[in-house]
Write an enzyme that holds these catalytic residues in place. Sequence first.
Site, PDB file in Angstrom:
ATOM      1  NE  ARG A  87      -1.429  -1.423   3.742  1.00  0.00           N
ATOM      2  CZ  ARG A  87      -1.669  -1.405   5.064  1.00  0.00           C
ATOM      3  NH1 ARG A  87      -2.882  -1.170   5.507  1.00  0.00           N
ATOM      4  NH2 ARG A  87      -0.679  -1.613   5.911  1.00  0.00           N
ATOM      5  CD  GLN A 111       3.157  29.305  16.544  1.00  0.00           C
ATOM      6  OE1 GLN A 111       3.160  29.932  17.595  1.00  0.00           O
ATOM      7  NE2 GLN A 111       3.385  29.890  15.366  1.00  0.00           N
ATOM      8  CG  HIS A 126      13.638  33.761   9.179  1.00  0.00           C
ATOM      9  ND1 HIS A 126      12.730  33.081   8.394  1.00  0.00           N
ATOM     10  CD2 HIS A 126      14.026  34.835   8.429  1.00  0.00           C
ATOM     11  CE1 HIS A 126      12.559  33.709   7.243  1.00  0.00           C
ATOM     12  NE2 HIS A 126      13.333  34.778   7.240  1.00  0.00           N
ATOM     13  CE  LYS A 136      12.720  28.451  13.971  1.00  0.00           C
ATOM     14  NZ  LYS A 136      13.057  29.225  12.750  1.00  0.00           N
ATOM     15  CE1 TYR A 196       8.851  27.399  12.311  1.00  0.00           C
ATOM     16  CE2 TYR A 196       8.336  26.901  10.018  1.00  0.00           C
ATOM     17  CZ  TYR A 196       8.429  27.811  11.061  1.00  0.00           C
ATOM     18  OH  TYR A 196       8.101  29.135  10.842  1.00  0.00           O
ATOM     19  CD  GLU A 207       9.632  37.681  12.032  1.00  0.00           C
ATOM     20  OE1 GLU A 207       9.529  36.775  11.204  1.00  0.00           O
ATOM     21  OE2 GLU A 207       8.788  38.606  12.145  1.00  0.00           O
ATOM     22  CE  LYS A 233      11.160  38.155   7.607  1.00  0.00           C
ATOM     23  NZ  LYS A 233      10.306  37.370   8.527  1.00  0.00           N
ATOM     24  CG  ASP A 234      14.007  36.255   4.343  1.00  0.00           C
ATOM     25  OD1 ASP A 234      13.808  36.674   5.499  1.00  0.00           O
ATOM     26  OD2 ASP A 234      13.517  35.196   3.913  1.00  0.00           O
TER      27      ASP A 234
END
Length: 247
Positions: A87, A111, A126, A136, A196, A207, A233-234
Amino acid sequence: MQNLFCHCRARVFKAKPKNTNKSRAKQNLFCHCRVRVFKARPTLRNNHVFFVPLRKFYTHYFDSMKYTPTAIPGVWLIEPERHFDKRGYFCETFRRDEFERAIGRKVDFVQENESLSHRGVVRGLHYQAGDASQAKLVRVSEGCIIDIAVDLRISSPTFGRHICVELSSDNGRQLFIPRGFAHGFAVLSDTARFSYKVDNYYCPDAERTLMFDDPTVGVAWPFDRETMLLSAKDAAGVAWNECEKFS
């Protein structure tokens, strides 16, 4: 040098399942494990990739997962055991009891996030500063990426170093990154679905973005900047000498 592998003599910590396979139980307590720290490409600057001879590392084997420490203390490569039949396959992607036994401490994930990215996308580097810092546990459920973790811990013997690992839906690998790291990835497949778990809630005020191509960090990304897909932003990340660090 196109392929960068670490070889180590790894001690096997055996779990004690209820139905122990006798042939497996007779295995030698020591085995060779092959840990891919980074699969470089011919165009990459291998001299910038962090690599040190492995110390006496220990790979932890459980029924559902294999946990291998990387060359950066606290960062773990995790490989779920897939059970195949006609399967398809089944595997556990997370077991808290085994996870905490393997890494040697408790982590309370609160989260989980997911992103979908296209080929050429680079996200990072980040992190959340101060008490909002996040550990993480990252994985890819679709596609393939190069995952990056940069050590921002001033007290760490690998401060300023980084590790690169290929994560994909095919290899099923996961990477655990403790607090005190900047994180990012580059997408190698047409699309990649990246998810993650984190042990601290998202905090916009904390941040931070470390410049993805900072020369001091020296990440060898698989794309030229001109072909990368970056957020505003990056693209405007902070240089290594100016970014916030962890004690």
